[in-house]
Design a protein around this motif. Sequence first.
Motif, short mmCIF file in Angstrom:
data_model
loop_
_atom_site.label_atom_id
_atom_site.label_comp_id
_atom_site.label_asym_id
_atom_site.label_seq_id
_atom_site.Cartn_x
_atom_site.Cartn_y
_atom_site.Cartn_z
N GLY A 263 5.59 -12.64 -4.27
CA GLY A 263 4.59 -13.63 -4.61
C GLY A 263 3.92 -14.19 -3.37
N LEU A 264 2.58 -14.15 -3.34
CA LEU A 264 1.78 -14.64 -2.21
C LEU A 264 0.91 -15.82 -2.63
N MET A 265 0.61 -16.69 -1.67
CA MET A 265 -0.30 -17.82 -1.88
C MET A 265 -1.67 -17.43 -1.34
N ALA A 266 -2.64 -17.30 -2.22
CA ALA A 266 -3.96 -16.81 -1.81
C ALA A 266 -4.60 -17.70 -0.75
N TRP A 267 -4.42 -19.00 -0.86
CA TRP A 267 -5.08 -19.92 0.08
C TRP A 267 -4.57 -19.74 1.52
N ALA A 268 -3.37 -19.19 1.66
CA ALA A 268 -2.77 -19.06 3.00
C ALA A 268 -3.06 -17.71 3.65
N VAL B 99 -0.54 -12.84 -6.63
CA VAL B 99 -1.35 -13.54 -5.62
C VAL B 99 -2.16 -14.59 -6.37
N SER B 100 -1.88 -15.86 -6.04
CA SER B 100 -2.37 -16.97 -6.85
C SER B 100 -2.78 -18.14 -5.98
N PHE B 101 -3.48 -19.10 -6.61
CA PHE B 101 -3.76 -20.39 -6.01
C PHE B 101 -4.72 -20.28 -4.82
N GLY B 102 -5.96 -19.98 -5.14
CA GLY B 102 -6.97 -19.82 -4.11
C GLY B 102 -7.81 -18.59 -4.40
N PRO B 103 -8.59 -18.12 -3.42
CA PRO B 103 -9.48 -16.97 -3.62
C PRO B 103 -8.71 -15.65 -3.63
N TYR B 104 -8.04 -15.38 -4.74
CA TYR B 104 -7.17 -14.20 -4.85
C TYR B 104 -7.94 -12.93 -5.14
N ASP B 105 -9.16 -13.05 -5.70
CA ASP B 105 -9.86 -11.87 -6.22
C ASP B 105 -10.12 -10.82 -5.16
N ARG B 106 -10.29 -11.24 -3.90
CA ARG B 106 -10.57 -10.28 -2.83
C ARG B 106 -9.37 -9.38 -2.52
N TYR B 107 -8.18 -9.75 -2.98
CA TYR B 107 -6.98 -8.99 -2.69
C TYR B 107 -6.56 -8.06 -3.83
N VAL B 108 -7.24 -8.16 -4.97
CA VAL B 108 -6.83 -7.39 -6.13
C VAL B 108 -6.97 -5.89 -5.90
N GLU B 109 -8.14 -5.46 -5.44
CA GLU B 109 -8.37 -4.02 -5.29
C GLU B 109 -7.48 -3.39 -4.21
N PRO B 110 -7.34 -3.99 -3.03
CA PRO B 110 -6.44 -3.38 -2.04
C PRO B 110 -5.02 -3.19 -2.57
N LEU B 111 -4.54 -4.15 -3.33
CA LEU B 111 -3.19 -4.03 -3.89
C LEU B 111 -3.14 -2.94 -4.96
N THR C 99 -1.72 -12.70 -11.46
CA THR C 99 -2.08 -14.01 -10.92
C THR C 99 -1.69 -15.07 -11.93
N GLN C 100 -1.35 -16.25 -11.41
CA GLN C 100 -0.94 -17.36 -12.27
C GLN C 100 -2.16 -18.21 -12.59
N VAL C 101 -2.30 -18.58 -13.86
CA VAL C 101 -3.45 -19.37 -14.29
C VAL C 101 -2.96 -20.61 -15.03
N GLY C 102 -3.75 -21.68 -14.92
CA GLY C 102 -3.39 -22.92 -15.57
C GLY C 102 -4.34 -23.37 -16.65
N THR C 103 -5.43 -22.60 -16.85
CA THR C 103 -6.39 -22.88 -17.92
C THR C 103 -6.86 -21.56 -18.51
N THR C 104 -7.45 -21.63 -19.68
CA THR C 104 -7.97 -20.41 -20.32
C THR C 104 -9.14 -19.84 -19.53
N ASP C 105 -9.98 -20.69 -18.97
CA ASP C 105 -11.09 -20.19 -18.15
C ASP C 105 -10.57 -19.41 -16.94
#
Length: 325
Positions: free
Chosen positions: A77-82, A103-115, A124-130
């Motif tokens: 588990g990684l923290m996207a903001w860090a 990879v959660s909590f911050g701009p995680y989308d840039r890391y999805v494809e490399p992984l 990724t962990q989400v706290g709302t439906t949006d």
Amino acid sequence: MTRTWLTTRFGLDVPLVGAPMAGVGAGALAAAVSAAGALGMVGVSATAPAGWITQQAEIAAGGEAAGSGGGRPYGIGLMAWALGDNPGQLDAVLAARPALVSVSFGPYDRYVEPLREAGIVVATQVGTTDEARAAEQAGVDVVVARGAEAGGHGRDAVATLPLLQSVLAAVRVPVLAAGGVATARGLAAVLAAGAEGAWSGTAFMGCAEATVSEAAAARLLAAGETETAYGRVFDIAQRLDWPPEYGGRALRNAFFDRWAGREEELAADDAAGASLEEARRAGDFDTAYIYAGEAVGLVRERRTAADVVAEFATADKLLRRFSGG
């Protein structure tokens, strides 16, 4: 045990992920959870060096230091903001190639494809439906619906059950449920609702394999379900750059009660931050923090990770009971 996307994708016996918990869940806990038939994860702190990740990944994968990990799949588990300030963390994870990366909590989308290009399943962990809809659009493989009951960092917006129901209706990717799931009853409940499995952290905090001191463990085992609090007090005192929308749920203590509602003042008080660090080293948990969820009241004894997973596995009996099987 009930077969789901989670068990089939990773070859698990139990549809359960041991949530990544920085400072609590390192390679030994991940290896033990995976060896017991669930999916263990290594929690990476914001400042963890790449070498630490490499070492703990080897342990989690069942290397010699892990004892009996047996080569079972594991996650990190990684923290996207860090990651922007510590890009070596991502490089170490890509080199380790765990089965799953959160990879959660911050701009995680840039890391999805490399992984994903490395053959790694991305959550990724989400706290709302949006947030769940956005995660699906970003290309993640699985969404973790993390309710406000959960320990550690995340949103305090929606409780687990209403969030899970809404997310299941909103996305087509697999969904795991997190927050307040600490026993077989909780696992049975989220499976019955349609989740592909549970994502549980607090249930494993009392485990022998967790990196928790005896003093912290005693505090955890004595805590009740109403003895947690959510906020940014501990992050501000440590000068951590967590995005403000992601506070943390921890055991309530005197330090939290002193500074809750006075966060601006705390941000300018270096002595308060120093006292928190000193208390952490001394094991003084009237001041130092212990992140835990509302399910902490269900954690009553020191057990092994295998014992915890085995109890979760009895969820199948509950599901059969109510399905007439």
